[in-house]
Design an enzyme around this catalytic site. Structure first.
Site, PDB file in Angstrom:
ATOM      1  N   HIS A   1      41.274  44.590  31.013  1.00 31.18           N
ATOM      2  CA  HIS A   1      41.241  44.400  32.470  1.00 31.18           C
ATOM      3  C   HIS A   1      42.219  45.336  33.166  1.00 31.18           C
ATOM      4  O   HIS A   1      43.431  45.194  32.997  1.00 31.18           O
ATOM      5  CB  HIS A   1      41.596  42.936  32.764  1.00 31.18           C
ATOM      6  CG  HIS A   1      41.583  42.593  34.209  1.00 31.18           C
ATOM      7  ND1 HIS A   1      42.650  42.017  34.843  1.00 31.18           N
ATOM      8  CD2 HIS A   1      40.625  42.750  35.143  1.00 31.18           C
ATOM      9  CE1 HIS A   1      42.342  41.807  36.109  1.00 31.18           C
ATOM     10  NE2 HIS A   1      41.119  42.251  36.321  1.00 31.18           N
TER      11      HIS A   1
ATOM     12  N   HIS B   1      43.213  48.775  42.466  1.00 36.74           N
ATOM     13  CA  HIS B   1      42.716  47.421  42.704  1.00 36.74           C
ATOM     14  C   HIS B   1      42.857  46.964  44.156  1.00 36.74           C
ATOM     15  O   HIS B   1      41.902  46.514  44.772  1.00 36.74           O
ATOM     16  CB  HIS B   1      43.455  46.425  41.796  1.00 36.74           C
ATOM     17  CG  HIS B   1      43.045  45.008  42.014  1.00 36.74           C
ATOM     18  ND1 HIS B   1      43.661  44.190  42.943  1.00 36.74           N
ATOM     19  CD2 HIS B   1      42.069  44.268  41.453  1.00 36.74           C
ATOM     20  CE1 HIS B   1      43.083  43.000  42.935  1.00 36.74           C
ATOM     21  NE2 HIS B   1      42.111  43.013  42.039  1.00 36.74           N
TER      22      HIS B   1
HETATM   23  O1  G3P Z   1      36.920  41.013  35.542  1.00 34.68           O
HETATM   24  C1  G3P Z   1      36.776  41.114  36.891  1.00 34.68           C
HETATM   25  C2  G3P Z   1      38.074  41.028  37.571  1.00 34.68           C
HETATM   26  O2  G3P Z   1      38.656  42.289  37.533  1.00 34.68           O
HETATM   27  C3  G3P Z   1      37.928  40.557  38.954  1.00 34.68           C
HETATM   28  O3  G3P Z   1      39.112  40.288  39.569  1.00 34.68           O
HETATM   29  O4  G3P Z   1      40.854  40.767  41.177  1.00 34.68           O
HETATM   30  O5  G3P Z   1      41.076  41.607  38.900  1.00 34.68           O
HETATM   31  O6  G3P Z   1      39.444  42.621  40.394  1.00 34.68           O
HETATM   32  P1  G3P Z   1      40.168  41.384  40.012  1.00 34.68           P
HETATM   33 CA    CA Z   2      38.546  44.209  38.924  1.00 28.01          CA
END
Ligand code: G3P
Ligand code: CA
Length: 241
Positions: A11, A53
């Site tokens: 992630h 992000h």
């Molecule tokens: O796996 C998806 C996730 O990345 C969504 O949440 O806030 O980390 O983009 P976020």
């Molecule tokens: Ca994400």
């Protein structure tokens, strides 16, 4: 499902150990043996696709202000590593296309359309096509409008729908849109939900796996995969080590 079939998706890279959405975090994930990388795409003021992000650069760089207020040159001048640890000073906010070049043939990208700029989804799909990546990406978003744009503009690209909550209406809309993957928030997932969605033909991928307990619960619930900031721990769990 055999637990070993659970997909490990780093992630924002191996973001527990290196600054998220930077080459350092993606390289580290690959070094850990992970092939699946998740990242977030937004657009700069001058129309370049960048991997970050938040809507602004404040948290993850030494700059400030909205991503869309900066040119690519302005974003490139920022330090995107020192906020995490001094040893990562000099890391940059990558362009999406630089990552397509850097990881071609070595990774599967889970590309989240994060920004709200008009045309962002189409431009991202264009870049994927131009770099010959269509076989190794999964497009995701929380924004239904962006998923609709993707389904219309690039129907060959697989799509996952990031969701806070799943209900019957969502399942039916996903089917209508031809979305094969549903991505519920981890703390809403139960074995019953996974069983139901998988029986209905969906691939179920969790997000928001905040700790190792939740990670273990996800594996036990039978999800097809999850994004996780500490992919090494998920690999070890799946290996039984
Ligand atoms: O796996 C998806 C996730 O990345 C969504 O949440 O806030 O980390 O983009 P976020
Ligand atoms: Ca994400």
């Amino acid at each position: 499902m055999n637990a070993h079939d659970c997909l490990v998706i780093a992630h924002r890279g191996a973001s527990s150990y290196a600054p998220e959405n930077t080459c350092a975090a993606f390289d580290l994930a690959l070094a850990m043996g992970v092939r699946h990388l998740e990242l977030d795409v937004q657009m700069s003021r001058d129309g370049h696709l960048v991997v970050i992000h938040d809507d602004n650069v404040d948290r993850t760089s030494n700059g400030s202000g909205a991503v869309t207020a900066h040119t690519l040159a302005g974003l490139h001048a920022l330090d995107a590593g020192a906020w995490f640890d001094a040893k990562f000073a000099g890391e940059r906010i990558p362009t999406f296309e630089s990552l397509l070049d850097r990881y071609k043939g070595r990774a599967h990208l889970h590309v989240e359309i994060k920004g709200k700029t008009a045309g962002l989804a189409e431009r991202t799909a264009d870049a994927i096509r131009k770099h010959g990546w269509a076989q190794d990406v999964t497009m995701t978003s929380f924004q239904k409008s962006k998923l609709e744009e993707l389904r219309a503009y690039a129907p060959a690209l697989p799509v996952g729908w990031l969701l806070q909550n799943i209900d019957d209406a969502v399942v039916s809309e996903a089917r209508t849109l031809g979305i094969a993957q549903l991505c519920p928030r981890a703390d809403t997932i139960t074995p019953q939900l996974v069983e139901r969605l998988r029986t209905e033909g969906f691939n179920v991928r969790a997000w928001g796996v905040a700790n190792e307990d939740l990670m273990r619960r996800m594996v036990a619930s039978g999800v097809n995969g999850m994004t996780v900031n500490f992919p090494d721990k998920l690999i070890a769990l799946l290996r039984g080590t």
